[in-house]
Design a protein around this motif. Structure first.
Motif, PDB file in Angstrom:
ATOM      1  N   LEU A 109      51.037  36.083  35.376  1.00 46.17           N
ATOM      2  CA  LEU A 109      50.000  35.559  34.816  1.00 46.17           C
ATOM      3  C   LEU A 109      50.183  33.854  35.046  1.00 46.17           C
ATOM      4  N   TRP A 147      49.355  32.973  38.415  1.00 47.66           N
ATOM      5  CA  TRP A 147      47.955  32.656  38.405  1.00 47.66           C
ATOM      6  C   TRP A 147      47.264  31.325  37.551  1.00 47.66           C
ATOM      7  N   TRP A 148      47.856  31.462  36.519  1.00 50.11           N
ATOM      8  CA  TRP A 148      47.008  30.046  35.773  1.00 50.11           C
ATOM      9  C   TRP A 148      47.642  28.951  36.226  1.00 50.11           C
ATOM     10  N   GLN A 200      43.246  38.160  40.760  1.00 49.61           N
ATOM     11  CA  GLN A 200      42.999  38.859  39.467  1.00 49.61           C
ATOM     12  C   GLN A 200      43.669  40.508  39.992  1.00 49.61           C
ATOM     13  N   LEU A 256      40.511  43.646  30.530  1.00 50.10           N
ATOM     14  CA  LEU A 256      40.836  42.218  30.237  1.00 50.10           C
ATOM     15  C   LEU A 256      40.767  41.466  31.547  1.00 50.10           C
ATOM     16  N   VAL A 257      41.555  42.028  32.515  1.00 49.63           N
ATOM     17  CA  VAL A 257      41.927  41.305  33.839  1.00 49.63           C
ATOM     18  C   VAL A 257      40.481  41.111  34.544  1.00 49.63           C
ATOM     19  N   GLY A 270      37.677  41.748  33.632  1.00 48.18           N
ATOM     20  CA  GLY A 270      36.544  41.067  33.041  1.00 48.18           C
ATOM     21  C   GLY A 270      36.392  39.429  33.391  1.00 48.18           C
ATOM     22  N   THR A 271      37.610  38.947  33.949  1.00 50.98           N
ATOM     23  CA  THR A 271      37.302  37.473  34.547  1.00 50.98           C
ATOM     24  C   THR A 271      36.663  37.449  35.717  1.00 50.98           C
ATOM     25  N   LEU A 272      36.315  38.632  36.510  1.00 42.16           N
ATOM     26  CA  LEU A 272      35.467  38.564  37.696  1.00 42.16           C
ATOM     27  C   LEU A 272      33.936  38.573  37.332  1.00 42.16           C
ATOM     28  N   GLY A 273      33.518  38.515  36.277  1.00 44.01           N
ATOM     29  CA  GLY A 273      32.175  38.639  35.876  1.00 44.01           C
ATOM     30  C   GLY A 273      31.302  39.734  36.178  1.00 44.01           C
ATOM     31  N   TRP A 281      29.804  44.587  31.460  1.00 42.66           N
ATOM     32  CA  TRP A 281      30.663  45.336  30.507  1.00 42.66           C
ATOM     33  C   TRP A 281      30.933  46.841  31.019  1.00 42.66           C
ATOM     34  N   THR A 326      32.917  46.694  34.310  1.00 41.64           N
ATOM     35  CA  THR A 326      34.426  46.185  34.152  1.00 41.64           C
ATOM     36  C   THR A 326      35.122  47.419  33.423  1.00 41.64           C
TER      37      THR A 326
END
Length: 234
Positions: A56, A59-60, A122, A175-176, A178-181, A184, A187
């Motif tokens: 993480l 990544w961040w 991701q 959760l991970v 979900g950052t790909l857009g 719902w 995902t």
């Protein structure tokens, strides 16, 4: 290659944060190992969960692939030596038959080498966190509360542990991803497929190889679903 930081000072600070986190994990393991009635499995899983979260930070903080791969090679080498020399007391036992620690370090480097150049971190994060949290908590829950055992290929498991693996992997995956857009439903649908596959891989693995098969399998399946299924938006 994506994520090449031009500012050496920023890069140094970010790598320093990663090193600090690993130092805290190492200190925690050392402290737990020295406690009276210390349980080796609890110490190992504390390190297992704590260390995995470094993905993480990578990544961040946008750590370049070269640094992450080099660190993976270094820790892979140390973990191999620790099976023959007392380099990691409380994590590996000399002569231990499982090579889980080596597979753990190697899987991080392999996934970074795969997904960092694609600018899709991701999926590397997905694979590592499914192993980190899913497998780690499954082992602890199964050991403490497992009341319904089963056995595959000589490996003893519990339904409580496997259920924990599935639920935690599903949550992490959602959760991970979900950052790909994605939508719902997509995902959490893809996350469910990953969770089922990861649980099966963990249940079937021997000699610690789940620390390689679970992260690589989870990342590969998630990437395949995202890339090829029409409704996944790849």
């Amino acid at each position: 290659m994506p994520w090449q930081l031009a500012d050496p000072l920023t890069l140094g600070i970010n790598v320093g944060w990663v090193a600090l986190w690993l130092a805290l994990v190492g200190f925690s393991a050392w402290w737990l190992h020295r406690q009276p009635n210390s349980e080796p499995e609890f110490v190992r899983k504390t390190v297992h969960i704590g260390t995995g979260n470094v993905i993480l930070l990578a990544w961040w903080l946008q750590i370049p692939a070269g640094f992450a791969i080099a660190a993976s090679l270094l820790f892979s080498a140390i973990s191999l030596l620790s099976y023959y020399l007392p380099l990691l007391p409380g994590i590996n036992s000399v002569g231990r038959s499982s090579f889980g620690t080596f597979f753990y370090a190697a899987s991080i480097g392999l996934l970074v080498a795969w997904f960092w150049p694609l600018d899709l971190p991701q999926f590397a994060v997905l694979g590592i966190l499914v192993m980190t949290w899913g497998d780690g908590l499954a082992a602890l829950v199964g050991r403490r509360w497992g009341r319904h055992p089963y056995q595959l290929w000589g490996e003893k498991k519990s339904w409580e542990g496997s259920l924990t693996m599935a639920l935690v992997s599903w949550l992490v995956g959602g959760l991970v991803l979900g950052t790909l857009g994605l939508g719902w439903a997509v995902t959490w649908g893809v996350a469910l497929g990953v969770a089922i596959a990861a649980t099966a891989l963990e249940a079937c693995s021997k000699l610690g190889i789940d620390n390689l098969t679970v992260p690589l399998g989870s990342a590969a399946l998630g990437f395949w679903l995202w890339s090829w299924l029409p409704w996944a938006g790849g």
